[in-house]
Design a protein around this motif. Sequence first.
Motif, mmCIF file in Angstrom:
data_model
loop_
_atom_site.group_PDB
_atom_site.id
_atom_site.type_symbol
_atom_site.label_atom_id
_atom_site.label_comp_id
_atom_site.label_asym_id
_atom_site.label_seq_id
_atom_site.Cartn_x
_atom_site.Cartn_y
_atom_site.Cartn_z
ATOM 1 N N GLY A 172 -6.077 2.509 -5.560
ATOM 2 C CA GLY A 172 -6.026 1.237 -4.849
ATOM 3 C C GLY A 172 -4.615 0.695 -4.776
ATOM 4 O O GLY A 172 -3.638 1.447 -4.767
ATOM 5 N N GLY A 173 -4.505 -0.618 -4.758
ATOM 6 C CA GLY A 173 -3.227 -1.273 -4.563
ATOM 7 C C GLY A 173 -2.210 -1.013 -5.654
ATOM 8 O O GLY A 173 -0.997 -1.010 -5.401
ATOM 9 N N THR A 174 -2.691 -0.794 -6.888
ATOM 10 C CA THR A 174 -1.767 -0.462 -7.981
ATOM 11 C C THR A 174 -0.994 0.802 -7.648
ATOM 12 O O THR A 174 0.215 0.896 -7.903
ATOM 13 C CB THR A 174 -2.558 -0.268 -9.300
ATOM 14 N N VAL A 180 5.762 2.373 -4.071
ATOM 15 C CA VAL A 180 6.837 1.509 -3.562
ATOM 16 C C VAL A 180 7.947 1.376 -4.605
ATOM 17 O O VAL A 180 9.141 1.452 -4.279
ATOM 18 C CB VAL A 180 6.290 0.120 -3.179
ATOM 19 N N ALA A 181 7.557 1.189 -5.870
ATOM 20 C CA ALA A 181 8.545 1.062 -6.946
ATOM 21 C C ALA A 181 9.414 2.315 -7.041
ATOM 22 O O ALA A 181 10.637 2.231 -7.192
ATOM 23 C CB ALA A 181 7.843 0.782 -8.272
ATOM 24 N N ALA A 191 7.844 -4.495 -6.771
ATOM 25 C CA ALA A 191 7.109 -3.742 -5.749
ATOM 26 C C ALA A 191 5.856 -4.502 -5.316
ATOM 27 O O ALA A 191 5.506 -4.523 -4.126
ATOM 28 C CB ALA A 191 6.740 -2.364 -6.286
ATOM 29 N N GLU A 192 5.177 -5.142 -6.271
ATOM 30 C CA GLU A 192 3.999 -5.944 -5.955
ATOM 31 C C GLU A 192 4.352 -7.056 -4.967
ATOM 32 O O GLU A 192 3.652 -7.268 -3.968
ATOM 33 C CB GLU A 192 3.423 -6.556 -7.243
ATOM 34 N N LEU A 193 5.419 -7.763 -5.240
ATOM 35 C CA LEU A 193 5.848 -8.865 -4.380
ATOM 36 C C LEU A 193 6.292 -8.358 -3.015
ATOM 37 O O LEU A 193 5.984 -8.957 -1.978
ATOM 38 C CB LEU A 193 6.984 -9.649 -5.046
ATOM 39 N N TYR A 194 7.004 -7.247 -3.001
ATOM 40 C CA TYR A 194 7.489 -6.668 -1.745
ATOM 41 C C TYR A 194 6.318 -6.235 -0.873
ATOM 42 O O TYR A 194 6.314 -6.446 0.344
ATOM 43 C CB TYR A 194 8.394 -5.470 -2.059
#
Length: 279
Positions: A172-174, A180-181, A191-194
């Motif tokens: 999932g999103g994790t 992304v990180a 990465a979460e915020l981006y």
Amino acid sequence: MSKKELETCDELVSKFEAVISKPKKNNKTTYYTGVDLGTACIVLTVLDAHYEPVAGAYRYADVVRDGMIVDYIGAVTIVRELKEELEEALQTELLFAASAIPPGTDELDSGAIKNVVQSAGFELTAILDEPTAANEVLHIKNGAVVDIGGGTTGISILKNGKVINVSDEATGGTHFSLVVAGAYKISFEEAELYKRDEANHRELIVTLKPVIEKIASIIEKQIKDYDIDGIYLVGGSSCLTGIEKIIEEKINIPTFKPRNPMFVTPLGIAKSCTNQIMG
């Protein structure tokens, strides 16, 4: 799912988005609350006696991982704080709440969810699986509701409006954030915020395509034995712009995404709430 039903879903989500910033107080109604303990975000939705949105609040948090509560005290604290915030806005006490869990995890985590909701001060009236909750809003007859959350992807197969199979797998999103990180050489938190910023979605969709295709493969595996008319994406990680196109191309089944899919399941949870307390 007809165009009219999708429009009805989008209209409900739009109403909910409006009352997050401007609650509708009504002293003559019973309030029903949905508590969605997501991996990345906790959402509380409040509906009136006619199941129309009157208030809502959410907070990004790290108290749930892969659909399991890992910070019990943190979860209770956030739910209680959001409850108090909404009670102040509505000038009343919120008594009744429903909640939901990823499909197939009821033996593992329904007790923990129940305890969190009750410890936060609610009377719990129902616990259901997340994709089934989403279908309280979507009203799908024949299809697959796919709830792409932070840690897991839950899939409910519906036939004639009834759930005939549920499953949940850990992607999932994790996993989006981890990719992304790594790609941007930033921390997981950054990465979460981006990832949440819609302005970055066009470039991210290229980076994240392999993970999205993996999710598509999970969906394809779970639905291969069923004749379904369409795939319907909900959950916070479905907010990624263009995700539905990649999944549709991979599986070759019409794939739909309602307005702000992050709020579909929480609204469905609240629509499942009653004034009858669970035993």
